[in-house]
Design a protein around this motif. Structure first.
Motif, mmCIF file in Angstrom:
data_model
loop_
_atom_site.group_PDB
_atom_site.id
_atom_site.type_symbol
_atom_site.label_atom_id
_atom_site.label_comp_id
_atom_site.label_asym_id
_atom_site.label_seq_id
_atom_site.Cartn_x
_atom_site.Cartn_y
_atom_site.Cartn_z
ATOM 1 N N VAL A 101 0.859 -1.189 0.000
ATOM 2 C CA VAL A 101 0.000 0.000 0.000
ATOM 3 C C VAL A 101 0.891 1.233 0.000
ATOM 4 O O VAL A 101 1.797 1.352 0.834
ATOM 5 N N ASN A 102 0.637 2.154 -0.920
ATOM 6 C CA ASN A 102 1.424 3.382 -0.985
ATOM 7 C C ASN A 102 0.629 4.549 -0.398
ATOM 8 O O ASN A 102 -0.551 4.736 -0.704
ATOM 9 N N VAL A 103 1.301 5.334 0.440
ATOM 10 C CA VAL A 103 0.724 6.556 0.990
ATOM 11 C C VAL A 103 1.414 7.736 0.333
ATOM 12 O O VAL A 103 2.622 7.918 0.463
ATOM 13 N N GLY A 104 0.646 8.539 -0.407
ATOM 14 C CA GLY A 104 1.218 9.672 -1.109
ATOM 15 C C GLY A 104 1.639 10.787 -0.171
ATOM 16 O O GLY A 104 0.940 11.097 0.789
ATOM 17 N N GLY A 105 2.779 11.400 -0.468
ATOM 18 C CA GLY A 105 3.276 12.503 0.354
ATOM 19 C C GLY A 105 2.881 13.868 -0.153
ATOM 20 O O GLY A 105 3.155 14.876 0.480
ATOM 21 N N TYR A 106 2.218 13.917 -1.342
ATOM 22 C CA TYR A 106 1.866 15.158 -2.016
ATOM 23 C C TYR A 106 3.143 15.986 -2.200
ATOM 24 O O TYR A 106 4.125 15.480 -2.697
ATOM 25 N N TRP A 107 3.170 17.247 -1.796
ATOM 26 C CA TRP A 107 4.347 18.078 -2.050
ATOM 27 C C TRP A 107 5.420 17.900 -0.987
ATOM 28 O O TRP A 107 6.517 18.451 -1.108
ATOM 29 N N SER A 108 5.082 17.190 0.109
ATOM 30 C CA SER A 108 5.996 16.989 1.250
ATOM 31 C C SER A 108 6.406 18.309 1.892
ATOM 32 O O SER A 108 7.513 18.444 2.420
ATOM 33 N N THR A 109 5.516 19.273 1.848
ATOM 34 C CA THR A 109 5.750 20.581 2.468
ATOM 35 C C THR A 109 4.493 21.026 3.186
ATOM 36 O O THR A 109 3.390 20.521 2.930
ATOM 37 N N ALA A 110 4.650 22.013 4.063
ATOM 38 C CA ALA A 110 3.487 22.595 4.718
ATOM 39 C C ALA A 110 2.553 23.229 3.693
ATOM 40 O O ALA A 110 1.322 23.238 3.871
ATOM 41 N N GLU A 111 3.128 23.752 2.600
ATOM 42 C CA GLU A 111 2.304 24.353 1.548
ATOM 43 C C GLU A 111 1.406 23.307 0.892
ATOM 44 O O GLU A 111 0.297 23.608 0.443
ATOM 45 N N GLY A 112 1.875 22.072 0.830
ATOM 46 C CA GLY A 112 1.062 21.007 0.275
ATOM 47 C C GLY A 112 -0.166 20.731 1.123
ATOM 48 O O GLY A 112 -1.264 20.492 0.598
ATOM 49 N N VAL A 113 0.004 20.758 2.445
ATOM 50 C CA VAL A 113 -1.146 20.603 3.343
ATOM 51 C C VAL A 113 -2.131 21.736 3.116
ATOM 52 O O VAL A 113 -3.352 21.519 3.011
ATOM 53 N N ASP A 114 -1.618 22.958 3.026
ATOM 54 C CA ASP A 114 -2.485 24.116 2.785
ATOM 55 C C ASP A 114 -3.231 23.982 1.461
ATOM 56 O O ASP A 114 -4.423 24.318 1.365
ATOM 57 N N ASP A 115 -2.537 23.510 0.427
ATOM 58 C CA ASP A 115 -3.160 23.375 -0.879
ATOM 59 C C ASP A 115 -4.327 22.390 -0.834
ATOM 60 O O ASP A 115 -5.401 22.660 -1.388
ATOM 61 N N LEU A 116 -4.139 21.253 -0.182
ATOM 62 C CA LEU A 116 -5.215 20.275 -0.092
ATOM 63 C C LEU A 116 -6.391 20.819 0.707
ATOM 64 O O LEU A 116 -7.561 20.578 0.363
ATOM 65 N N LEU A 117 -6.098 21.552 1.765
ATOM 66 C CA LEU A 117 -7.181 22.149 2.548
ATOM 67 C C LEU A 117 -7.945 23.170 1.712
ATOM 68 O O LEU A 117 -9.179 23.243 1.772
ATOM 69 N N ASP A 118 -7.234 23.953 0.910
ATOM 70 C CA ASP A 118 -7.899 24.907 0.021
ATOM 71 C C ASP A 118 -8.803 24.177 -0.968
ATOM 72 O O ASP A 118 -9.936 24.611 -1.241
ATOM 73 N N ARG A 119 -8.319 23.067 -1.517
ATOM 74 C CA ARG A 119 -9.126 22.283 -2.451
ATOM 75 C C ARG A 119 -10.353 21.698 -1.757
ATOM 76 O O ARG A 119 -11.454 21.653 -2.324
ATOM 77 N N LEU A 120 -10.161 21.243 -0.532
ATOM 78 C CA LEU A 120 -11.281 20.699 0.234
ATOM 79 C C LEU A 120 -12.344 21.762 0.470
ATOM 80 O O LEU A 120 -13.545 21.537 0.254
ATOM 81 N N HIS A 121 -11.914 22.938 0.906
ATOM 82 C CA HIS A 121 -12.860 24.018 1.202
ATOM 83 C C HIS A 121 -13.540 24.535 -0.055
ATOM 84 O O HIS A 121 -14.673 25.054 0.003
ATOM 85 N N ALA A 122 -12.853 24.381 -1.200
ATOM 86 C CA ALA A 122 -13.445 24.816 -2.472
ATOM 87 C C ALA A 122 -14.362 23.753 -3.064
ATOM 88 O O ALA A 122 -15.008 23.996 -4.098
ATOM 89 N N GLY A 123 -14.414 22.593 -2.441
ATOM 90 C CA GLY A 123 -15.283 21.530 -2.929
ATOM 91 C C GLY A 123 -14.755 20.808 -4.147
ATOM 92 O O GLY A 123 -15.529 20.187 -4.885
ATOM 93 N N SER A 124 -13.437 20.832 -4.356
ATOM 94 C CA SER A 124 -12.871 20.241 -5.560
ATOM 95 C C SER A 124 -12.241 18.872 -5.325
ATOM 96 O O SER A 124 -11.638 18.307 -6.249
ATOM 97 N N LEU A 125 -12.362 18.334 -4.122
ATOM 98 C CA LEU A 125 -11.861 16.999 -3.849
ATOM 99 C C LEU A 125 -12.990 15.980 -3.927
ATOM 100 O O LEU A 125 -14.165 16.321 -3.768
ATOM 101 N N ALA A 126 -12.623 14.739 -4.192
ATOM 102 C CA ALA A 126 -13.621 13.675 -4.295
ATOM 103 C C ALA A 126 -14.371 13.522 -2.973
ATOM 104 O O ALA A 126 -13.803 13.657 -1.884
ATOM 105 N N VAL A 127 -15.646 13.233 -3.070
ATOM 106 C CA VAL A 127 -16.493 13.095 -1.885
ATOM 107 C C VAL A 127 -16.208 11.781 -1.175
ATOM 108 O O VAL A 127 -16.110 10.723 -1.813
#
Length: 328
Positions: free
Chosen positions: A214-240
């Motif tokens: 099983v692979n766990v993605g690290g995304y950007w491996s930065t704090a900015e990557g966490v922020d980016d995913l949260l922005d996408r979540l709040h914008a409703g652009s992530l899979a439900v």
């Protein structure tokens, strides 16, 4: 490519569907010598002891704030622990060496994983065994591997139990992959978020239900990557109803009081996201457990291309300008 919208998986008991969340952890490595910033820690007792103090400071900040940290060490660092964690030093860690102490401190918040470099002469099974000799129970995490190009990949060796190189009588079975990279990070390192079972070397970012790893993605491996995913979540652009993953990578040997303060501030800055249920701090073993228990092992892959910063556009703090055409 974006994973798009997927059906929200139900909980194992048929109850409330799983919620879209970001699962994050800090991940650290101690890189092998010679390494400009790591050598003072790996080859010098005074440097090691100062880093030990900082490591403890960050670990306690992680635990006190309910964050998560996967501390991934190679054989050279573990040799230093064995040599320099003497009885007078371990008085600050209840008489235990530092990795044994951290393994027992708060397993829900700190995971002690193996990280191996072939150049040290030790493979992953050897490093797992070195951890065991220091009192750390083995887990199944591979803390970094090559996935690209497929001709140079190193992850399929873990599809079967792996015998040690230095300790050939010892075998270890991996289960969780993290840190899909390239040689010397010349790129393209994987920047995918999510959890899936890689199909094969030529189709790493595709799920194969028959794959054990099983692979766990690290995304950007930065704090900015966490922020980016949260922005996408709040914008409703992530899979439900899907789990997304991100890691904040640090070199343990580079810790300073200022960096510990910055990392602690990052945790504090996300207290509201945690309270809202949008962000969950979880170690890599816990992320996989949650994926199985709450998301019915449904794969999710968000593989977005990140435009690398360059010498021309400016490099982020903590990175350096590499020779063209390499990114920062």
């Amino acid at each position: 490519r974006d994973a798009g919208t997927v059906d929200a998986p139900t909980s194992p008991d048929g109850g409330t569907p799983a919620r879209t969340r970001i699962y994050a952890t800090f991940v650290s490595h101690n890189e092998r010598s010679p390494h400009t910033t790591c050598d003072p820690v790996l080859t010098n007792q005074a440097g090691y002891l100062e880093n030990r103090r900082l490591t403890l400071a960050f670990a306690r900040a992680v635990v006190e704030r309910g964050a998560a940290w996967d501390l991934q060490s190679d054989s050279l660092y573990l040799d230093d622990v064995r040599q320099w964690d003497t009885p007078d030093v371990t008085t600050s860690t209840d008489g235990l060496n530092i990795v044994a102490y951290l393994a027992a401190l708060a397993p829900a918040h700190i995971s002690i994983d193996a990280h191996a470099h072939d150049a040290t002469g030790h493979n992953y099974t050897d490093v797992v065994h070195l951890h065991e000799e220091l009192g750390v129970a083995r887990n199944s995490v591979v803390g970094g591997f090559l996935y690209f190009p497929s001709s140079a990949e190193t992850w399929t060796q873990f599809e079967a139990p792996l015998s040690g190189r230095v300790f050939p009588d010892i075998t270890w079975t991996a289960e969780i992959l993290w840190g899909a990279g390239t040689y010397q990070h010349a790129g393209p390192d994987s920047v995918a978020s999510g959890i899936w079972r890689p199909r094969d070397p030529d189709h790493f970012h595709e799920d194969d239900p028959g794959q054990r790893l099983v692979n766990v993605g690290g995304y950007w491996s930065t704090a900015e990557g966490v922020d980016d995913l949260l922005d996408r979540l709040h914008a409703g652009s992530l899979a439900v109803g899907a789990p997304y993953t991100a890691t904040i990578f640090i070199n343990q040997c580079e810790l300073s009081d200022a960096i510990v303060a910055d990392l602690t501030a990052t945790i504090d800055a996300h207290a509201g996201d945690v309270a809202a249920g949008d962000l969950v701090w979880a170690t890599l073993p816990d992320v996989v457990r949650i994926w199985r228990d709450e998301y019915d092992s449904t794969p999710n892959i968000l593989n977005m291309t990140r435009t690398p910063m360059s010498c021309a556009t400016g490099c982020a703090v903590g990175t350096v300008c590499c020779a063209s055409p390499l990114p920062c």
